[in-house]
Design a protein around this motif. Sequence first.
Motif, mmCIF file in Angstrom:
data_model
loop_
_atom_site.group_PDB
_atom_site.id
_atom_site.type_symbol
_atom_site.label_atom_id
_atom_site.label_comp_id
_atom_site.label_asym_id
_atom_site.label_seq_id
_atom_site.Cartn_x
_atom_site.Cartn_y
_atom_site.Cartn_z
ATOM 1 N N CYS A 97 0.827 -1.209 0.000
ATOM 2 C CA CYS A 97 0.000 0.000 0.000
ATOM 3 C C CYS A 97 0.862 1.262 0.000
ATOM 4 O O CYS A 97 0.534 2.243 -0.665
ATOM 5 C CB CYS A 97 -0.952 -0.020 1.194
ATOM 6 N N LEU A 101 0.914 4.398 -2.579
ATOM 7 C CA LEU A 101 0.867 5.781 -2.100
ATOM 8 C C LEU A 101 2.012 6.593 -2.703
ATOM 9 O O LEU A 101 1.813 7.717 -3.191
ATOM 10 C CB LEU A 101 0.946 5.780 -0.575
ATOM 11 N N LYS A 105 -1.960 8.351 -6.809
ATOM 12 C CA LYS A 105 -3.251 7.751 -7.152
ATOM 13 C C LYS A 105 -3.532 7.749 -8.645
ATOM 14 O O LYS A 105 -4.152 6.820 -9.159
ATOM 15 C CB LYS A 105 -4.393 8.379 -6.364
ATOM 16 N N ILE A 167 -7.973 -2.578 -0.679
ATOM 17 C CA ILE A 167 -7.649 -1.365 0.077
ATOM 18 C C ILE A 167 -7.087 -0.305 -0.869
ATOM 19 O O ILE A 167 -7.470 0.871 -0.809
ATOM 20 C CB ILE A 167 -6.660 -1.682 1.220
ATOM 21 N N ILE A 168 -6.198 -0.724 -1.755
ATOM 22 C CA ILE A 168 -5.622 0.224 -2.722
ATOM 23 C C ILE A 168 -6.716 0.760 -3.644
ATOM 24 O O ILE A 168 -6.776 1.963 -3.922
ATOM 25 C CB ILE A 168 -4.476 -0.435 -3.519
ATOM 26 N N TYR A 170 -9.923 1.037 -2.936
ATOM 27 C CA TYR A 170 -10.754 1.939 -2.144
ATOM 28 C C TYR A 170 -10.082 3.307 -2.002
ATOM 29 O O TYR A 170 -10.735 4.345 -2.084
ATOM 30 C CB TYR A 170 -11.046 1.324 -0.780
ATOM 31 N N TRP A 171 -8.776 3.309 -1.804
ATOM 32 C CA TRP A 171 -8.011 4.559 -1.725
ATOM 33 C C TRP A 171 -8.134 5.327 -3.031
ATOM 34 O O TRP A 171 -8.320 6.545 -3.035
ATOM 35 C CB TRP A 171 -6.556 4.218 -1.396
ATOM 36 N N CYS A 172 -8.053 4.614 -4.149
ATOM 37 C CA CYS A 172 -8.182 5.267 -5.464
ATOM 38 C C CYS A 172 -9.555 5.893 -5.642
ATOM 39 O O CYS A 172 -9.667 7.056 -6.034
ATOM 40 C CB CYS A 172 -7.934 4.266 -6.597
ATOM 41 N N MET A 180 -4.843 4.934 3.889
ATOM 42 C CA MET A 180 -4.674 3.601 3.333
ATOM 43 C C MET A 180 -3.782 2.728 4.207
ATOM 44 O O MET A 180 -4.046 1.532 4.378
ATOM 45 C CB MET A 180 -4.102 3.698 1.916
ATOM 46 N N TYR A 183 -5.681 1.477 7.247
ATOM 47 C CA TYR A 183 -6.605 0.429 6.797
ATOM 48 C C TYR A 183 -5.835 -0.883 6.577
ATOM 49 O O TYR A 183 -6.282 -1.954 6.999
ATOM 50 C CB TYR A 183 -7.288 0.808 5.482
ATOM 51 N N ALA A 184 -4.709 -0.791 5.886
ATOM 52 C CA ALA A 184 -3.933 -1.992 5.559
ATOM 53 C C ALA A 184 -3.464 -2.701 6.818
ATOM 54 O O ALA A 184 -3.601 -3.926 6.941
ATOM 55 C CB ALA A 184 -2.746 -1.628 4.675
#
Length: 197
Positions: A97, A101, A105, A167-168, A170-172, A180, A183-184
């Motif tokens: 993740c 970052l 993005k 997770i990645i 969702y971050w996008c 992120m 979350y990870a």
Amino acid sequence: MIKKTSRQIQAENTKAHILAVAKELLQHRTFDEISIQDICKKADVSVGAFYHHFENKTGIVVEIYRDIDLFFFNEVLESVTDEEPIEAIILYLVTQCQYALNSGKDLVKNIYKAQIENGNTFFLSKERGLPEGLRRLVLRAIDENKIRRDVPADLLIEELLILARGIIYYWCVSDGNVDMLEYARRMTSNYIRSYQI
């Protein structure tokens, strides 16, 4: 070790330059907006040189993933091996993740889009460096009796990769407005805890 010729070194440098230019363009434009001609013009190489190194534009995305795989297998895996097995798995996925970052993005969105639209046989391969590194960490945790043996290792690896990719993603779609890494760490830890002995 066989010494490379100057021609081989030049070819490697040209390929690396084309890839770097493509990554730079992907920071500001979508994959669809960039043409091979755009890449070649900015890299100051011929279209023929591009096709010498890449089968098509999707080859750029595949090559980006090869770089990621090498980084994870050669550097990240080694950096977490001294950690306790469960913590090593968590750190490995948090680093995945962190890599996204650091890449930004826009580039990550473009890579995801290219994966979806241009076939994903390569991206889902279990033989790639990133999944292989995770496989070694999961097997170590099982061998050291930190994770239950009744759950297939391949299932754990697949689900951990889905978790990190989710997770990645969702971050996008949150336009980078979520933590992120938090979350990870939390979600990976919660997931693994359900399989700990």
